[in-house]
Design a protein around this motif. Structure first.
Motif, short mmCIF file in Angstrom:
data_model
loop_
_atom_site.label_atom_id
_atom_site.label_comp_id
_atom_site.label_asym_id
_atom_site.label_seq_id
_atom_site.Cartn_x
_atom_site.Cartn_y
_atom_site.Cartn_z
N VAL A 66 1.27 -1.40 -0.14
CA VAL A 66 0.03 -0.15 0.09
C VAL A 66 0.79 1.81 -0.17
O VAL A 66 1.91 1.46 0.57
N LEU A 67 0.10 1.84 -0.52
CA LEU A 67 0.84 3.56 -0.62
C LEU A 67 0.29 4.28 -0.14
O LEU A 67 -1.30 4.50 -0.87
N TRP A 68 0.52 5.04 1.12
CA TRP A 68 -1.31 5.73 1.58
C TRP A 68 -0.75 6.61 2.26
O TRP A 68 0.40 7.02 2.20
N GLY A 69 -0.78 7.83 3.09
CA GLY A 69 -0.96 9.12 3.24
C GLY A 69 -2.00 10.07 3.32
O GLY A 69 -2.96 9.39 2.79
N LEU A 105 1.90 9.60 -7.72
CA LEU A 105 1.92 8.76 -6.93
C LEU A 105 0.84 7.40 -6.81
O LEU A 105 0.90 6.20 -6.59
N GLN A 108 3.97 5.73 -8.37
CA GLN A 108 4.78 4.41 -7.29
C GLN A 108 3.95 3.70 -6.87
O GLN A 108 4.52 2.75 -6.16
N THR A 109 2.48 3.97 -6.63
CA THR A 109 1.98 2.35 -6.28
C THR A 109 2.46 1.68 -6.90
O THR A 109 2.44 0.81 -6.59
N GLU A 111 4.69 0.93 -8.63
CA GLU A 111 6.13 0.73 -8.44
C GLU A 111 6.21 -0.17 -6.97
O GLU A 111 7.06 -0.83 -7.22
N ARG A 112 5.99 0.16 -6.31
CA ARG A 112 5.57 -0.51 -5.08
C ARG A 112 5.63 -2.55 -5.20
O ARG A 112 6.16 -2.62 -4.73
N PHE A 184 -7.32 2.70 -6.24
CA PHE A 184 -6.90 4.35 -5.65
C PHE A 184 -7.23 4.85 -5.12
O PHE A 184 -8.38 5.71 -5.77
N ALA A 193 -5.22 6.38 -0.05
CA ALA A 193 -4.43 4.74 -0.18
C ALA A 193 -4.37 3.90 -1.59
O ALA A 193 -5.79 3.95 -1.84
N GLN A 195 -2.79 0.66 -3.55
CA GLN A 195 -2.30 -0.69 -4.36
C GLN A 195 -2.98 -1.15 -5.30
O GLN A 195 -3.73 -1.26 -6.38
#
Length: 200
Positions: A66-69, A105, A108-109, A111-112, A184, A193, A195
């Protein structure tokens, strides 16, 4: 929904559960300000759910990292306030953020998760506004991806929008089991957030 999905994924990975039910549901009609034509025409009621369960390592991860913020300086942009509580937003501020800050963002998600945007089968964003949703796939390079546009049928169903939109893509045969899909979500107090998941 994407926050809850990540929490369920982490719970299963940690061994605290073998199966979890993730539900995204909102009854926006309860908090709509029916005198505000800039918001009340956008919202809808809905619910969607997914079962998350452990799988054998050989099957690979079904839910990527997950990319979250959040964006604290824009906490006022999407909110529920007052008595009785009412949904309010600063639409132009949200639009500018989503069209300029969301694409990096989303990349980047990907990429992760180790998935190139051009390999995505679908992009399922929070169904807030078609003008935000439609250009995102092109901006991140997901040129072959199907873009979920359920907002045109269901409106902005808040936490329900992503599971509902993904479910409809599956029902239509637009995506199939195992396909990589970018989810997203963004919204309240401008939290977000995302994924990449493999379609169930």
């Amino acid at each position: 929904f994407t926050h809850a999905l990540a929490t369920a994924d982490h719970t299963v990975r940690a061994g605290a559960a073998t199966r979890a039910l993730v539900i995204g549901a909102d009854k926006m009609s309860d908090v709509a300000d029916w005198s505000d034509r800039t918001t009340c025409v956008l919202v809808g009621d809905g619910a969607g759910a997914a079962v998350v369960e452990a799988c054998a390592p050989a099957q690979g991860a079904g839910i990527g990292p997950v990319l979250w913020g959040s964006v604290p300086e824009m906490g006022h942009a999407v909110r529920i306030e007052g008595t009785p509580p009412r949904f309010a937003q600063e639409g132009q501020s949200v639009y500018r953020w989503a069209t300029t800050q969301l694409p990096p963002l989303a990349r980047q998600t990907c990429e992760r998760a180790g998935v190139a945007p051009e390999d995505l089968a679908a992009v399922v964003l929070h169904q807030a506004n078609l003008r935000i949703i439609e250009p995102l796939a092109q901006k991140i390079g997901a040129l072959r991806a199907v873009v979920a546009r359920d907002v045109t049928e269901s409106g902005n169903t808040s936490a329900a929008s992503i599971p509902m939109a993904l479910s409809k893509l599956l029902e239509q045969g637009a995506v199939t089991a195992g396909d990589p899909v970018l989810l997203f979500g963004f919204g309240g107090n401008l939290s977000y957030a995302g994924q990449v998941v493999r379609c169930p």
